[in-house]
Each structure stands twice: as structure tokens, then as C-alpha cells.
Scaffold this motif. Structure first.
Motif, PDB file in Angstrom:
ATOM      1  N   ASN A  36      26.771 -70.633  68.162  1.00 19.96           N
ATOM      2  CA  ASN A  36      27.987 -70.464  67.377  1.00 19.96           C
ATOM      3  C   ASN A  36      29.224 -71.069  68.036  1.00 19.96           C
ATOM      4  O   ASN A  36      30.342 -70.855  67.568  1.00 19.96           O
ATOM      5  N   SER A  75      32.066 -73.674  68.999  1.00 12.95           N
ATOM      6  CA  SER A  75      32.769 -74.620  68.118  1.00 12.95           C
ATOM      7  C   SER A  75      32.313 -76.070  68.330  1.00 12.95           C
ATOM      8  O   SER A  75      32.304 -76.855  67.389  1.00 12.95           O
ATOM      9  N   LYS A 119      29.081 -76.850  66.233  1.00 12.16           N
ATOM     10  CA  LYS A 119      29.071 -76.645  64.781  1.00 12.16           C
ATOM     11  C   LYS A 119      28.489 -77.842  64.043  1.00 12.16           C
ATOM     12  O   LYS A 119      27.768 -77.690  63.062  1.00 12.16           O
ATOM     13  N   LYS A 178      24.803 -77.612  64.320  1.00 13.20           N
ATOM     14  CA  LYS A 178      24.298 -76.539  63.461  1.00 13.20           C
ATOM     15  C   LYS A 178      24.237 -77.017  62.010  1.00 13.20           C
ATOM     16  O   LYS A 178      23.273 -76.752  61.298  1.00 13.20           O
TER      17      LYS A 178
END
Length: 185
Positions: free
Chosen positions: A101, A103, A106, A109
Motif C-alpha cells: 500500500n 504510495s 501504487k 498495484k
């Protein structure tokens, strides 16, 4: 964005000198990081030479220590270079949730997330393929159905043959048993 373009951009933007400096600074205060400095230098050399499998294997030996997100991005890029989206997704799912999770990860992800429409399309295509293989397009005459009486007669005939064979075997055994008795006496 295409995964290969994304991996290429990640490998170009990650500042390996900055990561090496961070590891060297950390190794002055904590002993566990001393080996990581040399390992990371070797990994960078292997990655630049195109030995991605060896670089990834070297990462696998690392202990779970707190590391900057850039290292995780670098490792994902190397894994993606070797095994594509599948291996990168495997490495990403092995990371702790805090790292997943973060930043800086991201974009990873987002790119590794499965597209439900794409998966739905695969399911529909699979069902269609199964359906097509089950349909018989031939124009042959339907096979004649064997009546129940005919099948019973066939079974009865095979059973009669077996009974005859067993009777013959029994007669042979009886005859050989009598011969043995006569020889003993």
C-alpha cells in the motif's frame, strides 16, 4: 500501459546509486545491512548485464529488513523482466501489506491488478470452446439401439461359454488328481 514499457521505465528511473548510498549509511549503524550493500551492487551489475534470473535469486536470499520502496520497485521490475506479470504479481503479493500500500508502489498495484472483464472473457471463451466440442456436426445415421433382450441373450451366451470352459478345467483337474493318487499307491 504495456507491462514491458512500464518495466523498462521503472528500471530507467530507479536511482540505484541512491539506494546503494542508503544501504551503506544503514550498514554503518546496523550490521545486517553490510551484506546487503555488496549484494545490491552485485544485483545491479547482473541486471545491467541482463542476468535477471540471477539477480532475482540474489534478492530471494535477503532477510526481511526494513527497506526503501525503491528497492521493492526494482525487485518487481526484475521479476517482471523474467516472468512477466505472473511472477511480478507473485512477488508483489509476498510483500507485507504496508509495502503493497506504499504510495511509490501504487502504479505497480494498478498494473498488476487483474481486469475482471478480461477474466470474464476468458470464461466465456472457455465455455464456448467446450460447447463447440460437445456438438456433433456429422451426418451419420444414428446407431441402432440394441434391445434389452438382445443384450441379455449376448450375456447369457458368454456365460454359457465360461461355464463350458470351467467344466473342462474341472475335468482336467479331476483327471490329474486321480493320476497323482494312482502314482502314490
Amino acid at each position: 500501459m504495456d507491462l514491458s514499457k512500464f518495466i523498462r521505465s521503472e528500471l530507467e528511473t530507479i536511482n540505484t546509486a541512491h539506494i546503494t548510498k542508503w544501504l551503506e549509511d544503514k550498514s554503518l549503524s546496523k550490521r545486517d545491512y553490510k551484506r546487503l550493500v555488496e549484494d545490491f551492487k552485485a544485483i545491479v551489475i547482473m541486471e545491467q548485464a541482463g542476468f535477471y534470473e540471477q539477480a532475482d535469486a540474489r534478492f530471494m536470499q535477503w532477510k526481511p529488513l526494513p527497506l526503501p520502496a525503491e528497492i521493492y520497485r526494482y525487485r518487481l521490475a526484475i521479476a517482471g523482466k523474467i516472468g512477466g506479470k505472473r511472477l511480478a504479481r507473485k512477488r508483489f503479493s509476498a510483500y507485507p501489506s504496508v509495502v503493497q500500500n506504499h504510495s511509490q508502489l501504487k502504479s505497480w498495484k494498478k498494473i498488476l491488478r487483474s481486469n475482471p472483464l478480461w477474466l470474464g472473457g476468458l470464461v466465456v471463451a472457455g465455455l464456448l470452446a467446450v460447447g463447440i466440442t460437445q456438438v456433433d456436426f456429422s451426418e451419420e445415421a444414428p446407431p441402432k439401439k440394441i434391445s434389452e433382450q438382445t443384450s441379455v441373450e449376448q450375456k447369457l451366451a458368454t456365460l454359457e461359454k465360461e461355464v463350458e470352459q470351467l467344466k473342462q478345467k474341472n475335468e482336467k483337474l479331476t483327471a490329474s488328481e486321480e493320476k497323482r493318487r494312482k502314482q502314490k499307491n
